[in-house]
Design a protein around this motif. Structure first.
Motif, PDB file in Angstrom:
ATOM      1  N   ILE A 132       0.639  -1.314  -0.075  1.00 18.39           N
ATOM      2  CA  ILE A 132      -0.082  -0.026   0.037  1.00 18.39           C
ATOM      3  C   ILE A 132       0.895   1.276   0.090  1.00 18.39           C
ATOM      4  CG2 ILE A 132      -0.400   0.213   2.492  1.00 18.39           C
ATOM      5  CD1 ILE A 132      -3.400   0.567   1.695  1.00 18.39           C
ATOM      6  N   LEU A 133       2.084   1.419   0.515  1.00 18.18           N
ATOM      7  CA  LEU A 133       2.821   2.166   0.627  1.00 18.18           C
ATOM      8  C   LEU A 133       4.221   1.552   0.640  1.00 18.18           C
ATOM      9  CD1 LEU A 133       3.191   5.294   0.040  1.00 18.18           C
ATOM     10  CD2 LEU A 133       3.248   5.493   2.601  1.00 18.18           C
ATOM     11  N   ASN A 134       4.805   0.859  -0.241  1.00 17.81           N
ATOM     12  CA  ASN A 134       6.058   0.266  -0.021  1.00 17.81           C
ATOM     13  C   ASN A 134       7.421   1.071  -0.300  1.00 17.81           C
ATOM     14  OD1 ASN A 134       5.860   0.315  -2.933  1.00 17.81           O
ATOM     15  ND2 ASN A 134       6.473  -1.636  -3.342  1.00 17.81           N
ATOM     16  N   ASN A 135       7.183   2.433  -0.714  1.00 16.60           N
ATOM     17  CA  ASN A 135       8.412   3.180  -0.858  1.00 16.60           C
ATOM     18  C   ASN A 135       8.825   3.732   0.561  1.00 16.60           C
ATOM     19  OD1 ASN A 135      10.571   4.685  -1.704  1.00 16.60           O
ATOM     20  ND2 ASN A 135       8.893   6.789  -1.838  1.00 16.60           N
ATOM     21  N   TYR A 204       9.260   9.345  -6.826  1.00 14.54           N
ATOM     22  CA  TYR A 204      10.205   8.236  -6.816  1.00 14.54           C
ATOM     23  C   TYR A 204       9.331   7.038  -7.228  1.00 14.54           C
ATOM     24  CZ  TYR A 204       5.789   6.508  -4.121  1.00 14.54           C
ATOM     25  OH  TYR A 204       4.618   6.152  -3.763  1.00 14.54           O
ATOM     26  N   TYR A 205      10.351   6.162  -7.588  1.00 17.81           N
ATOM     27  CA  TYR A 205       9.792   4.551  -8.409  1.00 17.81           C
ATOM     28  C   TYR A 205      10.341   3.491  -7.640  1.00 17.81           C
ATOM     29  CZ  TYR A 205       9.097   1.251 -11.961  1.00 17.81           C
ATOM     30  OH  TYR A 205       8.735   0.076 -12.656  1.00 17.81           O
ATOM     31  N   SER A 229       5.581   0.875  -7.982  1.00 16.24           N
ATOM     32  CA  SER A 229       4.806   1.882  -7.361  1.00 16.24           C
ATOM     33  C   SER A 229       5.798   3.019  -7.735  1.00 16.24           C
ATOM     34  CB  SER A 229       4.910   1.701  -5.943  1.00 16.24           C
ATOM     35  OG  SER A 229       6.113   1.618  -5.258  1.00 16.24           O
ATOM     36  N   GLY A 230       5.069   4.329  -7.675  1.00 16.47           N
ATOM     37  CA  GLY A 230       5.725   5.401  -8.142  1.00 16.47           C
ATOM     38  C   GLY A 230       4.823   6.426  -7.575  1.00 16.47           C
TER      39      GLY A 230
END
Length: 660
Positions: A132-135, A204-205, A229-230
């Protein structure tokens, strides 16, 4: 009792740590950990963690970096009082996990204080996608508030609140991060941020791959997950007291694997888009205002072979949400007052049951079922004497449903707490919080194919006459503050449900039940020793029995210890983290081999080397001793021994991060 093997492991780790501690006072190190982390979740206002007078934990930026926590789930496993129901080693594990706080799946998840989902009811409110927010480079800290917080955060905050705080743009820098490991794991990350006068940006990516994994017995669980994700964040400072931020995040994940329990292959995907705009304005010395808006969309699909035949079983979701939060704060030496409005609007875009049938007996379905809720809240902390603080709050919910659902009445919830500072370092408090949980879109309009029906016919399991769940949580807490960076907390809680939303195996649909109970305590020690060592130790004890909820069938820990030990000196830092789990056995299934073990310890090891300030080489070993363990089982349903979903065995990841 701890078995001999786990006892030996814990003893070895303790000896190593104590032996290393003996050197710390003789060493002259300039490296240090973050002191006095600031949290906002306890009372919706910034304050030091050690001063919150609440049952709260925080995983800081330093912990995320030094322990190389890769997902939000990894981060939450560091927190006492959290329980997970993870589906195991293969691709599904990388995407869907059930999380509980204090035994409850009714948990509110926030990003920067704003909800990411709502109206998910008793079926899915405790489920989150690890991607869900893996950055993790974009996360400053993760705060977990245990216990009911419905007055502060609204419907669903029965077990607690998870608040993911993103990083502020504090300069111009870029980073690239590459890692590769066992289990087919690969990760590629790029992050860039900059400051140009009053304007700031962050982009971010991330790309993550996970392949076949093996459990602690060496059994191979085939699977594959690909997650991309980005996102981008833009900020503008009107002046020193008024800041505007806008950000967009997108996640796409596809997975497939084999389910050895039901002997089926499966595949699925998950997509989310979220746009957020937030204005933070310090009006003057005493008054401030924060206005937030978030729009998000979530689409999921899951398919599996049905009875090893040509027919397929599948379940999908297509949800969109709009959230508005307006919060005003007044504070002086004696008062801290917060009041405002929360607005939630949810829509399910899939054709769902209306509970009505045609003359031929066919179920009538329509698209775009909706729910709304307007919530007005006020919360005040009043220091009416030098050592005494009285806290109280009210929330008024005004829900609206569509024409296919039963009307839900407006509702008022209250909370209160009395705190006393025994000394400058010791505080006790006691309070009570009411909670109120609206029935979600998933339980009102639930429909799926029953596994025992070979026809695969979709059947209606929802209930348009469900009433909200209600109850209250009582708490007593104690905090001892060693210094701004070190504290010990002990919190007892008891949650009583007067009304519960759960699934009835008799009627095969969701129903309202009466009288649930959960009680226990959470303890944590946060301690910084010297300038290089940092310790986090937690212990949670839980008893839970809630009708319509399968957690009491043997899923949850009676006791669970969490630990993290971190060392930082010169170019090196290292850490050991993990947990020790003692399952509460269910007498009804005591004769079945439902789990690999009812008592087990999981250790993770992280080591980082930075030859200069821009370059870091790192390795992380998860499940260091290759333990066989599981959090999900089918034994309690079909009574076939060994039918559990094994978690991964030892996984080794090696990577490099470069900043420029």
């Amino acid at each position: 009792m701890m078995n001999k093997r786990d006892f030996l492991k814990c003893s070895i780790m303790t000896v190593l740590v104590l032996g290393a501690c003996g050197q710390v006072f003789a060493e002259d190190s300039t490296a240090t950990y973050e002191l006095a982390p600031i949290v906002v979740t306890a009372n919706r206002v910034p304050e030091k963690l050690v001063d919150t007078k609440a049952d709260i934990s925080v995983v800081t930026r330093k912990q995320i970096e030094n322990l190389h926590l890769q997902t939000v789930e990894d981060t939450l496993r560091e927190v006492p009082g959290t329980q997970f129901l993870n589906y195991g080693s293969n691709g599904l594990n990388a995407n869907l996990s059930g999380i509980r706080i204090n035994g409850s799946k009714d948990v509110v998840i926030l990003i920067d204080g704003v909800r990411i989902t709502d109206f998910q009811g008793a079926n899915n409110s405790g489920y989150m996608y690890a991607s869900i927010l893996n950055n993790m480079d974009n996360i400053e800290r993760v705060e977990v508030l245990r216990g009911s917080a419905a007055v502060k955060y609204g419907s669903g905050a029965k077990g607690g609140v998870i608040n993911i705080i993103t990083r502020k743009i504090d300069g111009t820098k870029q980073s690239i991060d590459f890692s590769k490991g066992t289990g087919g794991k690969e990760s590629y990350k790029f992050d860039s941020m900059g400051k140009l006068g009053k304007f700031g940006y962050n982009a971010y990516y991330n790309r993550t791959l996970i392949g076949d994994t093996k459990d602690g017995d060496g059994k191979k669980w085939p699977g594959h997950t690909r997650t991309n994700s980005g996102g981008a964040k833009f900020t503008y400072d009107f002046n020193d007291n008024n800041h505007l931020s806008m950000y967009y995040d997108e996640v796409s994940s596809k997975y497939r694997g084999k389910d050895f329990v039901y002997k089926n292959k499966y595949h699925g995907d998950y997509k989310t888009h979220a746009f957020t705009i937030q204005d933070d304005w310090q009006i003057d010395k005493h008054w401030s205002n924060m206005l937030s808006y978030r729009s998000s969309k979530i689409k999921t699909n899951y398919f599996q072979d049905y009875k090893n035949s040509q027919s397929k079983y599948g379940i999908s979701s297509d949800l969109s949400y709009d959230f508005v939060t307006e919060q005003v704060r007044f504070n002086d030496d004696w008062n801290d007052l917060v009041f405002g409005l929360d607005y939630s609007y949810g829509k399910n875009h899939l054709p769902l049951s209306t509970g009505q049938f045609t003359d031929d007996g066919d179920m009538i379905q329509v698209r775009n079922h909706t729910q709304k809720n307007y919530s007005y809240f006020i919360q005040e902390d009043w220091k009416f004497l030098p050592r005494w603080t009285l806290s109280g709050g009210l929330r008024y919910d005004r829900p609206e449903t569509d024409k296919y659902s039963a009307d839900i009445k407006n509702h008022r919830s209250s909370s209160y707490k009395l705190s006393y500072d025994i000394t400058d370092k010791d505080t006790v408090f006691a309070g009570r919080n009411e909670f109120y949980i609206l029935p979600g879109l998933d339980v009102i309009y639930a429909a799926w194919a029953d596994p025992d029906d070979d026809s695969g016919t979709i059947k209606d399991h929802g209930n348009r006459h469900l009433k909200p769940a209600e109850g209250r949580t009582s708490t007593i807490g104690y905090t001892h503050k060693f210094n701004d960076a070190s504290a010990f907390t002990l919190n007892w809680f008891e949650t009583k449900d007067s009304s519960v939303i759960g699934y009835s195996n008799e009627s095969n649909r969701y129903e309202n039940f009466d009288h649930g109970i959960a009680r226990g305590w959470n303890a944590q020690l946060l301690y910084q020793l010297g300038s290089s060592w940092n310790f986090n130790l937690g212990w949670a004890h839980l008893y839970q029995n809630v009708p319509g909820d399968n957690l009491s069938l043997g899923y949850y820990p009676k006791d669970k210890m969490t630990f993290a030990i971190m060392y930082n000196r010169d170019k090196w830092n290292a850490g050991i983290d993990g947990f020790y789990f003692i399952r509460r056995k269910n007498p009804r299934y005591s004769g079945s081999k439902g789990w690999p073990s009812d008592k087990y310890a999981i250790f993770n090891l992280s080591v980082n080397y930075s030859p200069n300030k821009d370059l870091t080489f790192y390795t992380r070993v998860e499940n260091l001793f290759d333990k066989l363990w599981a959090e999900h089982t089918d034994v309690i349903w079909n009574h076939k021994d060994g039918a559990w979903y094994s978690m991964p065995g030892r996984l080794i990841t090696v990577g490099v991060k470069y900043k420029f």
